[in-house]
Design a protein around this motif. Structure first.
Motif, PDB file in Angstrom:
ATOM      1  N   ARG A 256       0.804  -1.229   0.000  1.00  0.00           N
ATOM      2  CA  ARG A 256       0.000   0.000   0.000  1.00  0.00           C
ATOM      3  C   ARG A 256       0.832   1.272   0.000  1.00  0.00           C
ATOM      4  O   ARG A 256       0.516   2.251   0.690  1.00  0.00           O
ATOM      5  CB  ARG A 256      -0.997  -0.012   1.164  1.00  0.00           C
ATOM      6  CG  ARG A 256      -1.873  -1.269   1.188  1.00  0.00           C
ATOM      7  CD  ARG A 256      -2.958  -1.222   2.225  1.00  0.00           C
ATOM      8  NE  ARG A 256      -4.054  -0.346   1.841  1.00  0.00           N
ATOM      9  CZ  ARG A 256      -5.007  -0.658   0.971  1.00  0.00           C
ATOM     10  NH1 ARG A 256      -5.013  -1.829   0.382  1.00  0.00           N
ATOM     11  NH2 ARG A 256      -5.957   0.196   0.671  1.00  0.00           N
ATOM     12  N   PHE A 257       1.904   1.268  -0.796  1.00  0.00           N
ATOM     13  CA  PHE A 257       2.699   2.480  -0.961  1.00  0.00           C
ATOM     14  C   PHE A 257       1.903   3.504  -1.764  1.00  0.00           C
ATOM     15  O   PHE A 257       0.998   3.152  -2.532  1.00  0.00           O
ATOM     16  CB  PHE A 257       3.996   2.160  -1.711  1.00  0.00           C
ATOM     17  CG  PHE A 257       5.062   1.559  -0.841  1.00  0.00           C
ATOM     18  CD1 PHE A 257       4.753   0.926   0.345  1.00  0.00           C
ATOM     19  CD2 PHE A 257       6.399   1.641  -1.200  1.00  0.00           C
ATOM     20  CE1 PHE A 257       5.734   0.381   1.152  1.00  0.00           C
ATOM     21  CE2 PHE A 257       7.400   1.102  -0.409  1.00  0.00           C
ATOM     22  CZ  PHE A 257       7.061   0.474   0.761  1.00  0.00           C
ATOM     23  N   ASP A 258       2.267   4.780  -1.642  1.00  0.00           N
ATOM     24  CA  ASP A 258       1.662   5.806  -2.484  1.00  0.00           C
ATOM     25  C   ASP A 258       2.326   5.784  -3.872  1.00  0.00           C
ATOM     26  O   ASP A 258       3.319   5.076  -4.082  1.00  0.00           O
ATOM     27  CB  ASP A 258       1.713   7.179  -1.795  1.00  0.00           C
ATOM     28  CG  ASP A 258       3.103   7.790  -1.760  1.00  0.00           C
ATOM     29  OD1 ASP A 258       3.987   7.347  -2.498  1.00  0.00           O
ATOM     30  OD2 ASP A 258       3.304   8.718  -0.972  1.00  0.00           O
TER      31      ASP A 258
ATOM     32  N   GLY B 177       6.089   6.116  -3.987  1.00  0.00           N
ATOM     33  CA  GLY B 177       6.741   4.935  -3.437  1.00  0.00           C
ATOM     34  C   GLY B 177       6.702   3.755  -4.403  1.00  0.00           C
ATOM     35  O   GLY B 177       7.680   3.021  -4.536  1.00  0.00           O
TER      36      GLY B 177
ATOM     37  N   PHE C  74       7.400   6.937   1.249  1.00  0.00           N
ATOM     38  CA  PHE C  74       6.805   6.020   0.272  1.00  0.00           C
ATOM     39  C   PHE C  74       5.335   5.749   0.574  1.00  0.00           C
ATOM     40  O   PHE C  74       4.629   5.158  -0.242  1.00  0.00           O
ATOM     41  CB  PHE C  74       7.530   4.681   0.259  1.00  0.00           C
ATOM     42  CG  PHE C  74       8.941   4.759  -0.238  1.00  0.00           C
ATOM     43  CD1 PHE C  74       9.422   5.891  -0.864  1.00  0.00           C
ATOM     44  CD2 PHE C  74       9.792   3.672  -0.097  1.00  0.00           C
ATOM     45  CE1 PHE C  74      10.728   5.958  -1.330  1.00  0.00           C
ATOM     46  CE2 PHE C  74      11.098   3.728  -0.556  1.00  0.00           C
ATOM     47  CZ  PHE C  74      11.561   4.869  -1.171  1.00  0.00           C
ATOM     48  N   MET C  75       4.885   6.134   1.748  1.00  0.00           N
ATOM     49  CA  MET C  75       3.552   5.705   2.163  1.00  0.00           C
ATOM     50  C   MET C  75       2.606   6.853   2.485  1.00  0.00           C
ATOM     51  O   MET C  75       1.457   6.850   2.102  1.00  0.00           O
ATOM     52  CB  MET C  75       3.660   4.818   3.393  1.00  0.00           C
ATOM     53  CG  MET C  75       4.490   3.586   3.122  1.00  0.00           C
ATOM     54  SD  MET C  75       4.154   2.287   4.307  1.00  0.00           S
ATOM     55  CE  MET C  75       2.600   1.657   3.702  1.00  0.00           C
ATOM     56  N   LYS C  76       3.128   7.823   3.241  1.00  0.00           N
ATOM     57  CA  LYS C  76       2.189   8.791   3.786  1.00  0.00           C
ATOM     58  C   LYS C  76       2.427  10.207   3.306  1.00  0.00           C
ATOM     59  O   LYS C  76       1.500  10.944   3.027  1.00  0.00           O
ATOM     60  CB  LYS C  76       2.277   8.779   5.320  1.00  0.00           C
ATOM     61  CG  LYS C  76       1.791   7.498   5.951  1.00  0.00           C
ATOM     62  CD  LYS C  76       2.002   7.548   7.459  1.00  0.00           C
ATOM     63  CE  LYS C  76       2.411   6.187   7.985  1.00  0.00           C
ATOM     64  NZ  LYS C  76       3.097   6.246   9.256  1.00  0.00           N
ATOM     65  N   GLU C  77       3.684  10.605   3.209  1.00  0.00           N
ATOM     66  CA  GLU C  77       3.945  12.027   3.089  1.00  0.00           C
ATOM     67  C   GLU C  77       4.191  12.471   1.650  1.00  0.00           C
ATOM     68  O   GLU C  77       4.914  11.836   0.905  1.00  0.00           O
ATOM     69  CB  GLU C  77       5.167  12.372   3.934  1.00  0.00           C
ATOM     70  CG  GLU C  77       4.957  12.066   5.393  1.00  0.00           C
ATOM     71  CD  GLU C  77       5.646  13.091   6.269  1.00  0.00           C
ATOM     72  OE1 GLU C  77       6.185  14.067   5.738  1.00  0.00           O
ATOM     73  OE2 GLU C  77       5.623  12.901   7.482  1.00  0.00           O
TER      74      GLU C  77
ATOM     75  N   LEU D 146      -1.094  12.173  -1.705  1.00  0.00           N
ATOM     76  CA  LEU D 146      -1.232  11.770  -3.097  1.00  0.00           C
ATOM     77  C   LEU D 146      -2.522  10.975  -3.253  1.00  0.00           C
ATOM     78  O   LEU D 146      -2.983  10.333  -2.311  1.00  0.00           O
ATOM     79  CB  LEU D 146      -0.038  10.906  -3.519  1.00  0.00           C
ATOM     80  CG  LEU D 146       1.294  11.635  -3.672  1.00  0.00           C
ATOM     81  CD1 LEU D 146       2.350  10.643  -4.148  1.00  0.00           C
ATOM     82  CD2 LEU D 146       1.202  12.785  -4.656  1.00  0.00           C
ATOM     83  N   PRO D 147      -3.132  11.018  -4.455  1.00  0.00           N
ATOM     84  CA  PRO D 147      -4.325  10.193  -4.668  1.00  0.00           C
ATOM     85  C   PRO D 147      -3.994   8.737  -4.383  1.00  0.00           C
ATOM     86  O   PRO D 147      -2.972   8.218  -4.820  1.00  0.00           O
ATOM     87  CB  PRO D 147      -4.637  10.401  -6.151  1.00  0.00           C
ATOM     88  CG  PRO D 147      -3.417  11.004  -6.747  1.00  0.00           C
ATOM     89  CD  PRO D 147      -2.726  11.752  -5.642  1.00  0.00           C
TER      90      PRO D 147
ATOM     91  N   LEU E 281      -3.964   4.748  -4.530  1.00  0.00           N
ATOM     92  CA  LEU E 281      -4.129   3.744  -5.580  1.00  0.00           C
ATOM     93  C   LEU E 281      -5.133   2.680  -5.168  1.00  0.00           C
ATOM     94  O   LEU E 281      -5.415   1.755  -5.911  1.00  0.00           O
ATOM     95  CB  LEU E 281      -2.786   3.066  -5.866  1.00  0.00           C
ATOM     96  CG  LEU E 281      -1.671   3.973  -6.365  1.00  0.00           C
ATOM     97  CD1 LEU E 281      -0.362   3.216  -6.345  1.00  0.00           C
ATOM     98  CD2 LEU E 281      -1.985   4.462  -7.760  1.00  0.00           C
ATOM     99  N   TYR E 282      -5.678   2.814  -3.967  1.00  0.00           N
ATOM    100  CA  TYR E 282      -6.428   1.706  -3.372  1.00  0.00           C
ATOM    101  C   TYR E 282      -7.851   2.128  -3.043  1.00  0.00           C
ATOM    102  O   TYR E 282      -8.443   1.670  -2.092  1.00  0.00           O
ATOM    103  CB  TYR E 282      -5.696   1.211  -2.119  1.00  0.00           C
ATOM    104  CG  TYR E 282      -4.217   1.116  -2.348  1.00  0.00           C
ATOM    105  CD1 TYR E 282      -3.680   0.054  -3.084  1.00  0.00           C
ATOM    106  CD2 TYR E 282      -3.360   2.116  -1.905  1.00  0.00           C
ATOM    107  CE1 TYR E 282      -2.331  -0.007  -3.341  1.00  0.00           C
ATOM    108  CE2 TYR E 282      -2.000   2.046  -2.163  1.00  0.00           C
ATOM    109  CZ  TYR E 282      -1.497   0.986  -2.881  1.00  0.00           C
ATOM    110  OH  TYR E 282      -0.161   0.929  -3.142  1.00  0.00           O
TER     111      TYR E 282
ATOM    112  N   GLU F 112     -11.061  -0.281  -2.623  1.00  0.00           N
ATOM    113  CA  GLU F 112     -10.982  -1.450  -1.769  1.00  0.00           C
ATOM    114  C   GLU F 112     -11.439  -1.098  -0.363  1.00  0.00           C
ATOM    115  O   GLU F 112     -11.248   0.016   0.113  1.00  0.00           O
ATOM    116  CB  GLU F 112      -9.547  -1.972  -1.744  1.00  0.00           C
ATOM    117  CG  GLU F 112      -9.150  -2.502  -3.124  1.00  0.00           C
ATOM    118  CD  GLU F 112      -7.643  -2.538  -3.283  1.00  0.00           C
ATOM    119  OE1 GLU F 112      -6.956  -2.880  -2.310  1.00  0.00           O
ATOM    120  OE2 GLU F 112      -7.153  -2.224  -4.382  1.00  0.00           O
TER     121      GLU F 112
ATOM    122  N   LYS G 252     -10.534  -2.430   2.654  1.00  0.00           N
ATOM    123  CA  LYS G 252      -9.547  -2.325   3.731  1.00  0.00           C
ATOM    124  C   LYS G 252      -8.237  -1.750   3.217  1.00  0.00           C
ATOM    125  O   LYS G 252      -7.662  -2.256   2.317  1.00  0.00           O
ATOM    126  CB  LYS G 252      -9.283  -3.688   4.335  1.00  0.00           C
ATOM    127  CG  LYS G 252      -8.694  -3.580   5.720  1.00  0.00           C
ATOM    128  CD  LYS G 252      -8.085  -4.886   6.103  1.00  0.00           C
ATOM    129  CE  LYS G 252      -6.869  -4.682   6.983  1.00  0.00           C
ATOM    130  NZ  LYS G 252      -6.083  -5.866   7.088  1.00  0.00           N
TER     131      LYS G 252
END
Lengths: 206, 206, 206
Positions: A28-30, A33, C146-149, C197-198, C200-201, C204, C206
């Motif tokens: 679940r990387f952005d 990432g 890579f995930m949040k910021e 960032l928008p 990708l999930y 879904e 969860k």
């Protein structure tokens, strides 16, 4: 011939980028990432090789096409994420092609820089296999090729074969094609028959 | 003299390879993974040093003997795995020798490349200690020398001592031997008396 | 002007060192570990950039002042640990300044080494953002950018802007100052409005 090799190299980057992007999306990387993981999976091994050799600029700085193929692979993986599970077999096939080609590229660069036989094998293995290692470090996993998969060992075998053929004065294109094919086939056999290295832990219960 | 230093260097690589291989086997790596962890434990610090310095090829590319000693250390660890727990003390002793020797090699390379005093200390510490850091990254652990062990600090002390002796025009072999011995002894004292750095977290309960 | 840029560079290193040291202390690293994390947070990105470019010595080897500012930042963080939680906003502000400045330094080095437009953007992003990536690897976390910021993306935008202005023959100091300011403001807006960032999930559960 040169063009064919380049094209296969780009195809390898495209495929490795897809597999890297899929792993990043599982975590679940952005989007940024996901691209970075695709990038290091595709060119991390070759980059490490170039960094270890003095006087060699990292290859993708002079071959920007690699970056475009990686971007394309990333978009491809993002768009077809849900469907790509069904085509995991073709992906493994392209991945095997990439392993074969990258390994032999690494060995040839080792020969070009006159680093000696052992180092040629090391550089071949790094080029072929270490993109996945850097990827696993970045997604905070133990590198899969250290535990489960016969991946680097196939790389080593192919490197040794190339050096033997070279010693026997076999010339191109046979010199290149045979070890590349051997790596691809060996890797596919490994996958198909679920071959693993002999365990060091046989006599232990757990 | 040169030969003795080389021999100790190889011995250090052999020993570090053993300790790396043992850690990899605790993680149940396959044989290839065990070798890679042995490899980076032994020469990762020196490799990082050489990569940071412009115009320096990674040392083991020109000194292939290192690779053979690492392979030997890996096999040794695999064969005598069950018995090596009983000889952990000699291993720590060889590890301390490796720390002392590698640190001073790093400092000397810094002097050779005229990088300035502070950077000499940094390069010495990297050479002596960062193989273990790269090892810990690859086995997906927080580097042990950042949390528990007084290891790099001993490296720093030895580097400073070498630079002071050098400033005082002390010549070889005393210039080399004294800091190496001080590092080895300091490291052994640290282990024996379980010395740790002053905690930054004294006033907190947990 | 040159002096101002150098000073901001050092200030950036000082600030990044503080933020790195705080993260290391949350992980309860010992003083040496805290310093190392401060160090890689501050200069890891620029170091990776220099390693990738052939013929470039890692910058802090020739600019030792960086190391002193990092040491100062580490001490500052250790001394004022308990109070720094209350000043996290100024820290984020300095961090944004560092991101802007380091990114543009990376782009300019790319132009100097004539690596092409795409690589300039990559080198700018690496310089601005990858100290934090190496930090997260060392503390054994998945890299936060890579995930949040939205961090690297701001870097990319600023790099592109610089290259556009350069193409339009805008000259210094406007050429430098505008993209740096845009990065700083964009980063602060991202923080303030919690922009991400928008995903990708999206579809879904969860």
């Amino acid at each position: 011939m040169e063009q064919i090799i380049n094209f296969i190299g780009y195809l390898g980057a495209f495929t490795l980028a897809i597999s890297g992007a899929l792993i990043a999306m599982k975590k679940r990387f952005d989007p940024f990432g996901v691209f970075i993981i695709a990038f290091v999976t595709a060119v991390g091994g070759g980059s490490l090789r170039d960094v270890l050799i003095n006087g060699k600029t990292v290859f993708w700085i002079n071959q920007t096409a690699y970056i475009y193929f990686i971007i394309a692979g990333t978009f491809f993986a993002i768009l077809f994420k849900s469907k790509l599970n069904h085509i995991s077999k073709p992906l493994l096939f392209f991945d095997a092609i990439g392993l074969g080609l990258y390994t032999i590229i690494g060995v040839q660069i080792g020969i070009e820089f006159e680093v000696g036989i052992v180092n040629c094998i090391i550089l071949g293995t790094i080029t072929g296999s270490f993109g996945g290692v850097i990827r696993d470090i970045l997604v905070n996993e133990v590198p899969v090729i250290f535990m489960k998969e016969v991946y680097a060992t196939v790389s080593i075998l192919g490197s040794v074969l190339y050096l033997i053929l070279d010693k026997l004065n076999v010339i191109n294109p046979i010199l290149q094609i045979v070890p590349i094919l051997v790596i691809i086939i060996a890797r596919l056999l490994v996958i198909y028959y679920k071959i693993s290295l002999p365990s060091l832990y046989r006599n232990e219960l757990k």
